[in-house]
Design a protein around this motif. Structure first.
Motif, mmCIF file in Angstrom:
data_model
loop_
_atom_site.group_PDB
_atom_site.id
_atom_site.type_symbol
_atom_site.label_atom_id
_atom_site.label_comp_id
_atom_site.label_asym_id
_atom_site.label_seq_id
_atom_site.Cartn_x
_atom_site.Cartn_y
_atom_site.Cartn_z
ATOM 1 N N PHE A 1 19.402 4.572 1.134
ATOM 2 C CA PHE A 1 18.402 5.540 0.690
ATOM 3 C C PHE A 1 17.054 5.200 1.326
ATOM 4 N N MET A 2 16.397 4.129 0.850
ATOM 5 C CA MET A 2 15.162 3.603 1.466
ATOM 6 C C MET A 2 14.236 4.707 1.967
ATOM 7 N N LEU A 3 13.599 5.395 1.047
ATOM 8 C CA LEU A 3 12.760 6.527 1.411
ATOM 9 C C LEU A 3 11.343 6.273 0.944
ATOM 10 N N GLU A 4 10.390 6.449 1.834
ATOM 11 C CA GLU A 4 9.002 6.284 1.421
ATOM 12 C C GLU A 4 8.570 7.482 0.583
ATOM 13 N N LEU A 5 7.892 7.212 -0.535
ATOM 14 C CA LEU A 5 7.331 8.295 -1.331
ATOM 15 C C LEU A 5 5.869 8.431 -0.921
ATOM 16 N N ILE B 1 4.694 3.334 -1.487
ATOM 17 C CA ILE B 1 5.785 3.289 -2.463
ATOM 18 C C ILE B 1 7.068 3.624 -1.725
ATOM 19 N N ILE C 1 10.270 3.295 11.839
ATOM 20 C CA ILE C 1 9.761 2.146 11.097
ATOM 21 C C ILE C 1 9.470 1.007 12.061
ATOM 22 N N GLY D 1 0.776 -1.232 0.000
ATOM 23 C CA GLY D 1 0.000 0.000 0.000
ATOM 24 C C GLY D 1 0.802 1.273 0.000
ATOM 25 N N ALA E 1 11.232 4.178 -2.213
ATOM 26 C CA ALA E 1 12.343 4.323 -3.138
ATOM 27 C C ALA E 1 13.552 3.586 -2.573
ATOM 28 N N ARG F 1 10.404 12.802 -3.757
ATOM 29 C CA ARG F 1 10.625 12.494 -5.181
ATOM 30 C C ARG F 1 11.865 13.211 -5.705
ATOM 31 N N MET G 1 14.861 11.461 -4.691
ATOM 32 C CA MET G 1 15.058 10.230 -5.442
ATOM 33 C C MET G 1 15.652 10.532 -6.820
ATOM 34 N N PRO H 1 -0.923 1.346 -3.647
ATOM 35 C CA PRO H 1 -0.712 2.720 -3.210
ATOM 36 C C PRO H 1 -1.771 3.647 -3.803
#
Lengths: 92, 688
Positions: free
Chosen positions: B468-472, A72, B83, A70, A74, B354, B357, B250
């Protein structure tokens, strides 16, 4: 929806094309890096059996935007490589 | 561990006192990033809160009291989103330890976990972890309106039963469910049936991968049981019909927008435009406000000077030392405010993630992160807001590295210096060469910072791997009030924490350039036929040229600066310019005894250039400012850490003097060596 892709044994999320969906087969197996963030990847929701799809890639092809549970997330390619996939197990 | 350091570098003493007196309950908010936690915090506290650092760390937490209207007196604490309760970086460790053993508030009385119900299987992970620790926990379900758009809803009763904790649906923006949430928190706080539960609460240990997988099995099972369709159809049926696993898809609008915002061509186009807007805003739009502040402080200084006895040392201390020092603190506020409003809006809309990224790949080559881009870009306007913007970089190592290289960015304060020095070396009939020169300086500063970052990240070994591992997050409309409030706090914290350091160092610099020859005697022959203003300039020049700074310049700096082709007067100007780089120009004017007023720009520039051309080297044999020595001075300014405000902010943002000290030593040596190479290299090539 799903593009058919060649199933090879060692495919990972890093090899997926935009729009492709797959099911995670394992996370962090045969990972040689001791500082690997595999546990964190799992905590983020990338657990075996989960369906993932690549929704976008940076114009530099790295990082990738991966949809999971659910949201996104990166990921850099090096991180996405830890998430191994299989394309046969997609539920319908 | 960072928490053991006993350095309460925090600014909320009054709040702390009142807590000790009244022993108000503390509600802690926990939640994943983008789970609606901060919006809830703002709704609970009415945006009336204080932001502080955990002792010895640069991790921030906010504390505020519940709005009176709720009728329950309690503190609410908000800390960065997490997290999992298992930390994977030093900063997360500080945040999580703070939940279990807060340096000021101890263990919270009630915990509210925010849970985005559009990604239930993921967000219940943290919810379950928190409940299992034994906290008195309430689950606040957020984003119910988004789930509604998918024709689904969560059954609170079922979820509450499974989790064995109260579940309440809220909408913070519409203030729905907030009152109910508070009532529940009050009820739980007053519930005496659970005795001595606090002593059993433990921070969970490091989980194995199986534990994580097992916990996710649980959340998936729970999701299946509590997620219901609005039309009373089996949820699995809905998922099958609409979209593959709709409940785990999403936000569809965001995915559509991402097709544009992350497009290989349009994405870059939008990125360049938005970054261009940020840069122009802090570079040019802030200028009028900065001019107003500048004028206000010089008028104030003038006003005060008129009412104080002329020529007394304390008059000058107040006007030139104190008022100007405070002015140099305030001058950065417009840029900070503009940058943080724009940054806050970008963050809230969801675009910032974004943008990070998009640009991550090239920056990762130098050990940096996509989030380093805006701070670095801002560095071209001013290092002060730039270093503060580095807060958005979650990885500590990458944040410090970004802060480390920001002073190398060619900030706007260097422009007047470059303009003067380039005018020295460029033939007057070919001004375009100066333009090319300026462009080359900017390009060179990009290369220099990239190389420096590359070298540091290569040789500085660390456990914290670059990730990096970044939620958009879904695209959303920002809440302007919160952005402005947050910006206000950022500016306030800057003035309070960096301000005192800036003022103390400016007073020190003032004393160095003012004493001991306070009232120099000028022979009458020198002042003959001059206006009063010109005479005061002559006095000023004489005072500076016999000051402690000049003594240091002559005895310490001259031998060191000679190999670069400079003399003590340049040294004195460099000392003065440590207050701010652009002061170099006016300091040069004073040391070289320019009597023209600075207000008449053309005349001022012409006469300072004339004086510089006339100036002779220490042995008097050749001109002081040759092409070679001037270019070496430009090179020096490119690298040297010539800005006390930057030092103060680097201290504030890293929580220690280590990084600013390294910056001063390392960049000054680098500047010196490169200036030396430039000067002598040019001489060898036959360019004097």
């Amino acid at each position: 929806m799903t593009k058919t892709a060649k199933v090879t044994e060692f495919r990972s999320v890093a090899d997926m094309t935009i729009g492709e969906s797959a099911v995670i087969s394992s996370v962090g197996d045969d990972c040689l890096d001791i500082h690997c963030h595999c546990l964190r990847l799992m905590e983020l929701g990338f657990t075996p059996g989960q369906e993932v799809s690549v929704v976008a890639k940076s114009p530099f092809k790295d990082p990738l935007a991966v949809s999971v549970r659910g949201t996104i997330i990166a990921l850099r390619k090096t991180e996405a490589e830890c998430i191994k996939i299989s394309t046969d197990g997609i539920r319908n | 561990m960072a928490l053991e350091i006993k350095d309460p570098a925090v600014n909320n003493t009054p709040l702390k006192k009142s807590i000790n007196e009244t022993k108000l309950p503390v509600i802690a908010l926990i939640g994943m990033p983008n789970s609606g936690k901060t919006t809830l915090f703002n709704a609970l506290t009415g945006s009336n809160f204080k932001t502080s650092n955990y002792p010895g760390a640069t991790v921030e937490y906010s504390i505020g009291s519940l709005v009176n209207r709720f009728g329950f007196s309690s503190y609410v604490m908000d800390s960065p989103g997490i997290i999992s309760l298992n930390p994977s970086s030093p900063d997360e460790d500080v945040t999580i330890s703070g939940l279990f053993n807060h340096p000021k508030f101890g263990l919270p009385d009630v915990v509210i976990v925010s849970c985005d119900c559009t990604q239930l299987s993921r967000q219940l992970f943290l919810v379950k972890q928190v409940i299992d620790t034994g906290f008195k926990t309430i689950v606040a379900l957020t984003m119910n309106d988004l789930l509604d758009k998918k024709d689904m809803f969560v059954s609170e009763e079922k979820l509450g039963k499974i989790l064995n904790a109260p579940v309440i649906k809220i909408n913070s923006k519409k203030k729905e469910g907030i009152n109910e949430l508070i009532r529940k928190a009050e009820e739980m706080y007053l519930d005496e049936s659970i005795v001595d539960y606090k002593s059993t609460i433990r921070k969970p240990g490091h989980p194995a991968e199986e534990d994580v997988a097992k916990l996710y099995d649980y959340t998936e099972q729970t999701e299946r049981e509590v997620l219901e369709s609005k039309n009373n159809i089996d949820i699995n049926e809905v998922n099958r019909k609409a979209f593959r696993s709709l409940s785990r898809t999403p936000d569809l609008n965001s995915m559509k927008l991402d097709k544009v915002f992350l497009h290989p061509i349009w994405g870059i186009f939008i990125f360049v435009i938005s970054m261009g807007i940020i840069f122009t805003s802090i570079f040019w739009i802030a200028q009028p406000a900065m001019d107003i502040i500048d004028t206000a402080f010089s008028s104030l200084s003038q006003l005060v000077a008129d009412s104080l006895p002329a020529g007394a040392w304390y008059s000058d201390l107040i006007t030139n030392g104190l008022i100007n020092g405070f002015g140099s603190v305030m001058i950065f506020v417009p840029q900070i405010v503009i940058l943080f409003i724009l940054l806050g809006l970008l963050e809230d809309t969801g675009y910032l993630a974004r943008a990070a990224m998009l640009i991550d790949k090239p920056l990762s080559k130098f050990g940096l992160n996509g989030r380093s881009f805006i701070p670095m870009l801002s560095g071209y306007a001013c290092a002060i807001p730039a270093m503060m913007a580095a807060r958005t970089i979650s990885n500590r190592r990458e944040r410090y590295l970004t802060i480390m290289i920001i002073p190398l960015m060619s900030c706007s304060a260097r422009l007047p210096v470059y303009a003067l020095l380039l005018a020295m070396v460029v033939p007057p009939d070919k001004p375009w060469i100066a333009g090319i020169g300026l462009g080359a300086l900017y390009l060179f500063s990009i290369i220099a910072s990239a190389v420096t970052a590359g070298i540091i990240s290569k040789f500085k070994k660390t456990d914290e791997k670059s990730t990096f591992m970044l939620e958009l997050p879904p695209y959303r409309t920002p809440v302007f009030r919160h952005v402005f409030k947050n910006t206000y706090y950022k500016a306030l914290v800057y003035v309070k924490q960096a301000g005192p350091i800036i003022i103390v160092i400016s007073l020190l610099l003032w004393a160095l350039t003012y004493f001991p020859n306070v009232n120099p005697e000028i022979p009458e022959s020198k002042t003959k036929g001059l206006t009063e203003e010109q005479i005061s300039k002559v006095i000023e020049s004489e005072r500076l040229n016999t000051s402690f700074a000049a003594t240091i310049g002559k005895n310490v700096f001259e031998p060191v600066l000679k190999p670069l082709g400079w003399d003590w007067r340049v040294g004195v100007s460099l000392i003065s310019a440590f207050a701010a780089r652009e002061i170099f120009v006016s300091a040069m004017a004073i040391t070289f005894n320019i009597t023209e007023s600075e207000d008449d720009e053309d005349n001022f520039q012409t006469s300072i250039l004339a004086s510089m051309r006339e100036a002779r080297s220490p042995d008097g044999t050749r001109p002081l400012f040759t092409t070679a020595s001037t270019i070496s001075l430009i090179i020096y300014f490119m690298f040297a850490m010539q800005c006390l405000s930057t030092v103060a902010v680097a201290r504030k943002e890293t929580g220690s003097w280590k990084i600013p000290a390294i910056q001063i030593v390392f960049y000054t040596i680098m500047a010196y060596v490169l200036a030396f190479i430039t000067y002598n290299g040019l001489n060898l090539l036959g360019i004097q």
